[in-house]
Design an enzyme around this catalytic site. Structure first.
Site, short mmCIF file in Angstrom:
data_model
loop_
_atom_site.label_atom_id
_atom_site.label_comp_id
_atom_site.label_asym_id
_atom_site.label_seq_id
_atom_site.Cartn_x
_atom_site.Cartn_y
_atom_site.Cartn_z
N LYS A 128 0.84 -1.20 0.00
CA LYS A 128 0.00 0.00 0.00
C LYS A 128 0.88 1.25 0.00
O LYS A 128 0.68 2.16 -0.79
CB LYS A 128 -0.92 -0.04 1.22
CG LYS A 128 -1.81 1.17 1.35
CD LYS A 128 -2.78 1.02 2.52
CE LYS A 128 -3.47 2.34 2.78
NZ LYS A 128 -4.43 2.28 3.89
N GLU A 138 10.50 -4.88 4.38
CA GLU A 138 10.54 -6.29 3.97
C GLU A 138 10.24 -6.42 2.49
O GLU A 138 10.94 -7.11 1.74
CB GLU A 138 9.50 -7.11 4.76
CG GLU A 138 9.78 -7.24 6.25
CD GLU A 138 9.17 -6.12 7.08
OE1 GLU A 138 8.95 -5.00 6.54
OE2 GLU A 138 8.93 -6.34 8.27
N GLY A 166 -4.97 -1.72 4.96
CA GLY A 166 -4.19 -2.87 4.49
C GLY A 166 -4.87 -4.20 4.80
O GLY A 166 -4.97 -5.09 3.95
N ARG A 167 -5.37 -4.35 6.01
CA ARG A 167 -5.95 -5.64 6.42
C ARG A 167 -7.36 -5.84 5.86
O ARG A 167 -7.97 -6.89 6.09
CB ARG A 167 -5.92 -5.76 7.94
CG ARG A 167 -6.48 -4.58 8.70
CD ARG A 167 -6.05 -4.58 10.16
NE ARG A 167 -6.49 -3.38 10.87
CZ ARG A 167 -5.81 -2.25 10.95
NH1 ARG A 167 -4.65 -2.15 10.33
NH2 ARG A 167 -6.27 -1.22 11.64
N GLU A 223 -4.67 -6.10 14.96
CA GLU A 223 -4.14 -4.81 14.50
C GLU A 223 -5.26 -3.77 14.52
O GLU A 223 -5.02 -2.58 14.70
CB GLU A 223 -3.54 -4.93 13.09
CG GLU A 223 -2.58 -3.79 12.76
CD GLU A 223 -1.83 -3.97 11.43
OE1 GLU A 223 -2.47 -3.83 10.37
OE2 GLU A 223 -0.62 -4.23 11.45
N HIS A 232 -4.31 -32.32 18.83
CA HIS A 232 -3.16 -33.12 19.26
C HIS A 232 -2.03 -32.24 19.75
O HIS A 232 -0.89 -32.69 19.84
CB HIS A 232 -2.72 -34.02 18.11
CG HIS A 232 -3.83 -34.94 17.68
ND1 HIS A 232 -4.09 -36.14 18.30
CD2 HIS A 232 -4.81 -34.78 16.75
CE1 HIS A 232 -5.15 -36.71 17.75
NE2 HIS A 232 -5.61 -35.89 16.81
N LYS A 238 9.47 -0.24 13.72
CA LYS A 238 10.01 0.03 12.38
C LYS A 238 11.11 1.09 12.47
O LYS A 238 12.16 0.98 11.83
CB LYS A 238 8.91 0.55 11.45
CG LYS A 238 7.91 -0.51 11.03
CD LYS A 238 6.92 0.09 10.03
CE LYS A 238 5.78 -0.86 9.77
NZ LYS A 238 4.76 -0.33 8.88
#
Ligand code: F6P
Length: 527
Positions: free
Chosen positions: A196, A202, A257-258, A343, A374, A494
């Site tokens: 965005k 990253e 973004g999400r 978030e 499990h 960041k």
């Protein structure tokens, strides 16, 4: 007004004290119609919340609280495109991305370009630098620019396009990118740089590595145009990276973004499942939008999920929430919902910047069933912590093999029943268990859960499911009086990482950092 000061909240607090004393066994024994009374059927979905620790009064009080905070007005303000994300001065319009015929012209234009691009890739008319067709697509993005399309591509594996493999790289750790590049052919690989902001460390680091790999193989920068497209709101930075404007699929700052899987960020998903399926995915979400805005409160799926979350968090003091999809295809759903819910609603201040005096988002976690049974289910059954769960099941399997689906569904129902009703010492004794072992074999039960049943896992039902949780998150923001659409808490790390990067490379002065960080820098440098 803070929630605590509201009479409706106070009524819930005193009701909570009473309800804490009730066991789900008693609630079921007292009401033979409990399943009918506490379940909703809407748009082919079934939501059973009868195993929540509630009664009719609980629901009435929760709905009264929702009314007291003007939830309907806030819904309308979101739909009207008001700047309800006040701290970022932005509207919240992700519903416009899936509005079909009613979508704004700029949305339709980008969808049209995405469709044309998908057709070029699928038909093979888009060629790489050597003239070969594209066989592999790599989405490079992180957070909201990764989790949605990654999760949905896995969820819809049964609906995938033949002859095209879609991969996802997110982590700046080269262990994500390097082994993938080692398997791919640069002549037939297309990279989608999804960001965005186009400032995310990253993503830009991975994008640079991908470009080096491609240019080294092609022997020229010219190859970039046939192998890189970008998805971003920031055309200045995409151009700076070297991606021509006509290779940028745009979206807008009013898409969080999400909440962006419906935007051009969904391009990798559309490539994976084909355009017709992507449109069905959008239509499924649109159906949930219509439900959210038109269903009465007592039949409203997102509102009900949100009210139950408030109940468990604020009145029964749950601090975590498990998402347990009994579907291997939905195994990435917990990771997706972690960003969507935490978030959005993991906040310390209200919409006016004042400290919140109530708990907000619980820690969300989970794993597909039956695998989780499990590993961590032991703790939910006998660990002594209140852990509400969402069970998600499919009526029909997306990958049928004889005997598998009934076993999967049986386990899903077995677990929610065991969590709710447990097994008392008397029952254990009656089963002939030796006295010394009885304490080990008792299950206290009374763990609340909701079960959502989808008719099948299709692009449309996945769209419904994700929009259901999106609207749940929105409702929770209003109920907790916070802004669900900013994320200031991601900034500090960041900034510090930006200052630490040169220090780890051996340059700069670390003296401004604390003793622990300095010690760790030295340890890492000397290794
Ligand atoms: O760091 C968090 C975050 O800003 C998320 O909100 C976002 O989804 C992700 O990073 C990726 O951001 P972008 O799409 O701008 O690269």
């Amino acid at each position: 007004m803070t929630p605590l000061a509201s009479p409706a909240w106070q009524a819930l607090t005193s009701h909570g004290e009473t309800m804490r004393k009730h066991h789900l066994r008693a609630l079921f024994a007292d009401d033979s119609e409990r399943f009918a009374n506490f379940s909703i059927r809407a748009d082919h979905l079934l939501l059973d919340f009868s195993k929540q620790r509630i009664n009719a009064q609980t629901l009435a009080l929760l709905h009264a609280y929702a009314d007291s905070v003007d939830l309907d007005t806030w819904k309308q303000r979101m739909r009207d495109g008001e700047m309800i994300n006040a701290s970022e001065q932005r509207a919240v319009r992700h519903m416009d991305l899936r509005a079909g015929q009613l979508a704004p012209p700029e949305v339709k234009a980008v969808l049209g370009r995405m469709q044309a691009f998908c057709e070029q890739i699928h038909s093979g008319s888009w060629r790489g630098f050597s003239g070969e067709r594209i066989t592999d697509v790599v989405n490079i993005g992180i957070g909201g620019s990764d989790l949605g399309p990654r999760m949905a591509s896995k969820a819809l594996a049964a609906h995938q396009q033949a002859d095209l493999k879609v991969h996802f790289v997110a982590n700046v750790d080269a262990a994500d990118m390097a082994p993938l590049l080692a398997r791919l052919n640069p002549r037939t690989t297309l990279f989608i740089i999804a960001s965005k902001t186009f400032t995310t460390l990253e993503t830009l680091t991975n994008a640079e590595s991908a470009r080096h790999w491609l240019v080294a193989a092609a022997g020229s920068d010219h190859a970039v145009a046939r192998h890189f497209v970008a998805i971003s709101t920031n055309r200045t930075l995409t151009a700076k990276f070297g991606i021509a404007n006509e290779q940028v699929f745009e979206f807008w700052d009013w898409v969080g973004g999400r909440f962006s899987v419906w935007s051009a960020i969904g391009l990798s998903l559309a490539l994976a499942i084909g355009w017709r399926h992507f449109e069905q995915f959008l239509a499924g979400a649109r159906a949930m939008d219509e439900h959210f805005f038109s269903a009465p409160p007592e039949n409203n799926l997102p509102l009900t999920l949100a009210l139950l979350a408030v109940w468990n968090t604020n009145f029964l003091a749950a601090t975590s929430h498990a998402v347990l999809p009994y579907s291997q295809s939905l195994s990435l759903l917990p990771a997706f919902l972690q960003q969507l819910e935490m978030e959005s609603n993991g906040k310390q201040v209200n919409r006016h910047g004042q400290a919140l005096d109530t708990a907000t988002c619980p820690i969300l976690w989970g794993e597909s069933g039956t695998n989780g049974q499990h590993s961590f289910y032991q703790l939910i059954h006998q660990g002594g912590q209140l852990i509400p769960s969402d069970f998600i099941a499919l009526r029909t399997s997306d990958f049928p093999l004889p005997g598998h689906h009934s076993a999967l569904l049986a386990n899903c129902l077995a677990q929610s029943a065991a969590l709710a009703f447990g097994r008392s010492a008397a029952e254990v004794r009656a089963a002939g268990v030796a006295e010394a072992l009885i304490p080990y074999k008792v299950f206290p039960g009374n763990q609340p859960s909701t079960t959502l049943i989808l008719p099948a896992l299709t692009p449309a039902t996945l769209g419904q499911l994700l929009a259901l949780y999106e609207h749940k998150v929105f409702c929770l923001g209003i109920l907790w009086n916070l802004n669900s659409f900013d994320q200031w808490g991601v900034e500090l790390g960041k900034q510090l990482a930006g200052r630490l990067t040169p220090l780890l490379a051996g340059t700069g002065d670390a003296s401004a950092f604390d003793a622990s960080t300095r010690g760790l820098i030295n340890a890492l440098r000397s290794s």
